[in-house]
Scaffold this motif. Structure first.
Motif, PDB file in Angstrom:
ATOM      1  N   LYS A  46       0.810  -1.224   0.000  1.00 35.61           N
ATOM      2  CA  LYS A  46       0.000   0.000   0.000  1.00 35.61           C
ATOM      3  C   LYS A  46       0.841   1.271   0.000  1.00 35.61           C
ATOM      4  O   LYS A  46       0.286   2.369  -0.012  1.00 35.61           O
ATOM      5  N   THR A  47       2.173   1.120   0.043  1.00 33.23           N
ATOM      6  CA  THR A  47       3.074   2.270  -0.003  1.00 33.23           C
ATOM      7  C   THR A  47       4.347   1.866  -0.725  1.00 33.23           C
ATOM      8  O   THR A  47       4.616   0.673  -0.899  1.00 33.23           O
ATOM      9  N   SER A  48       5.105   2.840  -1.161  1.00 32.85           N
ATOM     10  CA  SER A  48       6.369   2.559  -1.845  1.00 32.85           C
ATOM     11  C   SER A  48       7.322   1.839  -0.908  1.00 32.85           C
ATOM     12  O   SER A  48       7.259   2.006   0.308  1.00 32.85           O
ATOM     13  N   PRO A  49       8.235   1.040  -1.469  1.00 33.52           N
ATOM     14  CA  PRO A  49       9.208   0.331  -0.632  1.00 33.52           C
ATOM     15  C   PRO A  49       9.984   1.273   0.279  1.00 33.52           C
ATOM     16  O   PRO A  49      10.164   2.455  -0.017  1.00 33.52           O
ATOM     17  N   LYS A  70      16.376  -5.290  -1.322  1.00 31.46           N
ATOM     18  CA  LYS A  70      16.643  -3.984  -1.938  1.00 31.46           C
ATOM     19  C   LYS A  70      16.452  -4.031  -3.446  1.00 31.46           C
ATOM     20  O   LYS A  70      15.952  -3.068  -4.036  1.00 31.46           O
ATOM     21  N   THR A  71      16.819  -5.141  -4.082  1.00 28.94           N
ATOM     22  CA  THR A  71      16.607  -5.264  -5.532  1.00 28.94           C
ATOM     23  C   THR A  71      15.119  -5.209  -5.855  1.00 28.94           C
ATOM     24  O   THR A  71      14.706  -4.524  -6.797  1.00 28.94           O
ATOM     25  N   ALA A  72      14.317  -5.905  -5.073  1.00 29.30           N
ATOM     26  CA  ALA A  72      12.864  -5.863  -5.283  1.00 29.30           C
ATOM     27  C   ALA A  72      12.339  -4.440  -5.088  1.00 29.30           C
ATOM     28  O   ALA A  72      11.482  -3.971  -5.844  1.00 29.30           O
ATOM     29  N   ALA A  73      12.878  -3.734  -4.095  1.00 31.07           N
ATOM     30  CA  ALA A  73      12.468  -2.343  -3.848  1.00 31.07           C
ATOM     31  C   ALA A  73      12.858  -1.452  -5.015  1.00 31.07           C
ATOM     32  O   ALA A  73      12.047  -0.633  -5.473  1.00 31.07           O
TER      33      ALA A  73
END
Length: 90
Positions: A46-49, A70-73
């Motif tokens: 529901k929010t950015s990483p 972090k890669t997924a973010a």
């Protein structure tokens, strides 16, 4: 749901930790405490990483690879057009 939020949600569930406890553990590591609501929004997409600092703490607490998180973010934060451009050049 994004890869980031799926990874986070699965890791939280597998850890057996409540979000309040995770928030406390993050505070112990970085000196500031995210709210339970913020962590809930992260894991539900529901929010950015989160920032690298919080992602590193989450990875340590949840026993996941910080680079994977972090890669997924990053993939979620980078505009789709930029990812397409990288794919063309590689």
């Amino acid at each position: 749901m994004s890869i980031y939020s799926e990874m986070l949600s699965k890791s939280v569930e597998e850890s057996g930790l409540k979000l309040d406890k995770i928030a406390d553990l993050i505070e112990n590591q970085i000196g500031s405490k995210p709210s339970k609501e913020y962590l809930s929004r992260l894991k539900n997409g529901k929010t950015s990483p989160a920032s690298n600092k919080i992602n590193d703490a989450l990875a340590r607490i949840l026993g996941i690879d910080p680079w994977d998180l972090k890669t997924a973010a990053y993939r979620e934060k980078v505009p789709h057009e930029v990812i397409k451009r990288f794919q063309k050049t590689s």
